[in-house]
Write an enzyme that holds these catalytic residues in place. Structure first.
Site, PDB file in Angstrom:
ATOM      1  N   TYR A  56      -5.820  -3.093   9.670  1.00  0.00           N
ATOM      2  CA  TYR A  56      -6.072  -4.152  10.653  1.00  0.00           C
ATOM      3  C   TYR A  56      -6.663  -5.344   9.917  1.00  0.00           C
ATOM      4  CZ  TYR A  56      -8.141  -6.544  14.736  1.00  0.00           C
ATOM      5  OH  TYR A  56      -8.490  -7.469  15.698  1.00  0.00           O
TER       6      TYR A  56
ATOM      7  N   ASP B 169      -8.204  -7.363   1.632  1.00  0.00           N
ATOM      8  CA  ASP B 169      -8.962  -7.655   2.855  1.00  0.00           C
ATOM      9  C   ASP B 169     -10.270  -6.863   2.761  1.00  0.00           C
ATOM     10  OD1 ASP B 169      -8.398  -7.241   6.458  1.00  0.00           O
ATOM     11  OD2 ASP B 169     -10.170  -7.725   5.265  1.00  0.00           O
TER      12      ASP B 169
ATOM     13  N   LYS C 154     -18.028  -9.784   8.486  1.00  0.00           N
ATOM     14  CA  LYS C 154     -19.062  -8.775   8.742  1.00  0.00           C
ATOM     15  C   LYS C 154     -20.345  -8.981   7.924  1.00  0.00           C
ATOM     16  CE  LYS C 154     -15.424  -5.576  10.130  1.00  0.00           C
ATOM     17  NZ  LYS C 154     -15.596  -5.394  11.579  1.00  0.00           N
TER      18      LYS C 154
HETATM   19  P1  KE4 Z   1     -12.910 -10.202  12.974  1.00  0.00           P
HETATM   20  O1  KE4 Z   1     -11.927 -11.301  13.319  1.00  0.00           O
HETATM   21  O2  KE4 Z   1     -13.046  -9.158  14.075  1.00  0.00           O
HETATM   22  O3  KE4 Z   1     -14.259 -10.765  12.492  1.00  0.00           O
HETATM   23  O4  KE4 Z   1     -12.346  -9.449  11.673  1.00  0.00           O
HETATM   24  C1  KE4 Z   1     -11.049  -8.896  11.733  1.00  0.00           C
HETATM   25  C2  KE4 Z   1     -10.940  -7.799  10.683  1.00  0.00           C
HETATM   26  C3  KE4 Z   1     -10.239  -8.073   9.512  1.00  0.00           C
HETATM   27  N1  KE4 Z   1     -10.128  -7.141   8.541  1.00  0.00           N
HETATM   28  C4  KE4 Z   1     -10.696  -5.919   8.672  1.00  0.00           C
HETATM   29  C5  KE4 Z   1     -10.550  -4.915   7.570  1.00  0.00           C
HETATM   30  C6  KE4 Z   1     -11.424  -5.587   9.850  1.00  0.00           C
HETATM   31  O5  KE4 Z   1     -11.966  -4.354   9.974  1.00  0.00           O
HETATM   32  C7  KE4 Z   1     -11.561  -6.544  10.868  1.00  0.00           C
HETATM   33  C8  KE4 Z   1     -12.310  -6.259  12.156  1.00  0.00           C
HETATM   34  N2  KE4 Z   1     -12.706  -4.891  12.366  1.00  0.00           N
HETATM   35  C9  KE4 Z   1     -12.853  -4.458  13.739  1.00  0.00           C
HETATM   36  C10 KE4 Z   1     -13.370  -3.010  13.746  1.00  0.00           C
HETATM   37  N3  KE4 Z   1     -12.440  -2.105  13.214  1.00  0.00           N
HETATM   38  C11 KE4 Z   1     -13.746  -5.375  14.508  1.00  0.00           C
HETATM   39  C12 KE4 Z   1     -14.253  -4.840  15.822  1.00  0.00           C
HETATM   40  C13 KE4 Z   1     -13.591  -5.556  16.971  1.00  0.00           C
HETATM   41  O6  KE4 Z   1     -12.351  -5.807  16.919  1.00  0.00           O
HETATM   42  O7  KE4 Z   1     -14.334  -5.812  17.944  1.00  0.00           O
END
Ligand code: KE4
Length: 429
Positions: A144, A239, A267
């Site tokens: 993701y 990533d 994060k």
């Molecule tokens: P954000 O746009 O949510 O800040 O980051 C996206 C993202 C990009 N790359 C990786 C490896 C990530 O894990 C994420 C976001 N992770 C999720 C949890 N698995 C965020 C939680 C959510 O979607 O509320």
């Protein structure tokens, strides 16, 4: 456990917010039940609106690596806010933040701040396409990279949790350039590259996957991808939104000793404030506007409150590298404790763990990619999740998420987690 206020708030929230939540993974949709509304958090503990206390293994999905309300971060935000919350103009703090990141993470000549991991990943992909003049890219099933259209193809996290295979609104025109294959399958990448000769701009990967549970790269896998990218002039994007500043000061690049061409962050970099970033070699990054024509922008990118939060946390991590050893030791302690009791339980399981990222999969086979994660007994995870919640332990509400440890966790907290798991597997369900 009293949940009246969460129940009432969830019912009210659904009148005004889609699904009652501002991000789908918070909805408890796959594990069932109603999401807990959190009132406050301190250190390793969450307190919900019914004053129930939980040991936190989500930590805001990664940012709270030193625990909640970490005092230096809170104080820095309070002081900085007195000078206004945003200017929309360059500040010295942004320069200091960029220099600090460059001093911690390898292969970063230039770095651009944004406001989320999604923005970081979509900008890095646009840059790779603009730099190479190619349109296609490879992502891996179950990984993701945020919710930009191009990435919503066989993605992990909430899409895996809710089994959303294709996302309405993502057009064929966009997804046709997204090539996918299984994580840890190097031959599949070689095949895609051969079938799309000189058309692939980038390979983007979670160097340690965290959005299908925690899944580690197998021996030689990342090096194999590096070699393909070198031979085919493909941009290798790590990533590191999850792994950055968590697995080591230099993230997965440092821990796994693999160099990426572009790296994305989120994060931990923001300490709980909205911060993302993408950076890499000057040769590539200098194509980003206003230097080059690959346009990318953001009203609140690098704003002082987000910067001071992230800067303060990263400084703590850089100046106290022993934190990583403590985190690793706590994660190993938890892993060994769970491993021991699960071995005795007769329940099929796999524990995947690297540094402070860990997940349990109720599977007889190794879990090395999305298919094997999906084939696990994930309904059992859902029951386990609620058992742990009743015991005051808050795990990520999906078998497709990694657990995130904070260094605020005590060994007593870890023992409670192990004991609650033992109780679950002692009694037939
Ligand atoms: P954000 O746009 O949510 O800040 O980051 C996206 C993202 C990009 N790359 C990786 C490896 C990530 O894990 C994420 C976001 N992770 C999720 C949890 N698995 C965020 C939680 C959510 O979607 O509320």
């Amino acid at each position: 456990m009293k949940l009246n206020n969460s129940i009432q708030l969830f019912s009210r929230a659904q009148q005004s917010i889609p699904g009652g939540v501002n991000s789908p993974v918070r909805a408890f949709k796959s594990v069932g039940g109603i999401p807990l509304f959190i009132k406050k958090a301190r250190g390793a503990y969450l307190y919900d609106v019914d004053d129930n206390k939980y040991i936190d293994y989500i930590n805001s999905w990664g940012p709270m690596i030193l625990g909640h309300a970490y005092e230096p971060v809170v104080k820095a935000i309070q002081e900085k806010a007195l000078d206004s919350t945003s200017f929309g103009a360059p500040t010295e703090l942004e320069v200091e933040m960029a220099e600090l990141i460059k001093s911690m993470a390898p292969n970063i000549d230039l770095i651009r701040m944004v406001s989320s991991g999604t923005e970081a990943c979509m900008s890095a992909l646009r840059l790779a396409r603009g730099y190479t003049g190619r349109n296609k890219f490879i992502k891996f099933e179950g990984c993701y990279h945020g919710h930009a259209d191009s990435f919503l193809v066989k993605a992990g996290s909430g899409l895996a949790t809710f089994n959303i295979q294709t996302v309405p609104g993502v057009t064929g025109g966009v997804s046709n350039d997204t090539l996918t294959c299984a994580y840890n399958d190097l031959e599949a990448v070689k095949k895609l590259v051969a079938e799309n000769k000189k058309e692939i701009a980038a390979i983007i990967i979670e160097p340690v996957a965290g959005n299908m549970g925690c899944i580690l790269p197998q021996e030689g896998y990342l090096a194999g991808l590096r070699k393909i990218c070198d031979e085919e002039n493909i941009i290798f994007i790590f990533d590191e939104v999850m792994t950055g500043f968590r697995l080591a000061p230099g993230g997965a690049q440092e821990r796994l000793k693999i160099n990426a061409d572009l790296i994305t962050y989120g994060k931990v970099i923001g300490a709980g404030m909205p911060v993302g970033a993408f950076g890499g070699k000057k040769e590539i990054m200098q194509h980003i506007a206003p230097l080059g024509n690959v346009y990318q922008a953001g009203t609140l990118s690098g704003n002082p409150i987000a910067m001071i939060a992230g800067y303060t946390l990263l400084k703590e991590l850089k100046n106290n590298p022993g934190i990583y050893k403590e985190l690793d030791e706590k994660a190993s302690y938890l892993r060994n404790g769970l491993d021991g009791l699960l071995k005795e339980s007769g329940q099929a399981y796999v524990i995947n763990q690297l540094g402070s990222m860990i997940s349990i999969h109720f599977s007889e086979k190794p879990v090395i990619d999305f298919a094997s994660a999906a084939a696990a007994e994930n309904s059992l995870f859902n029951t386990y999740f609620h058992h742990m919640l009743q015991a005051g332990i808050y795990l990520p509400p999906s078998a497709y998420e990694t657990w995130f440890l904070s260094n605020a966790l005590s060994y007593e907290d870890l023992d409670k987690t192990i004991e609650a798991t033992r109780k679950f597997f002692q009694h037939p369900r």
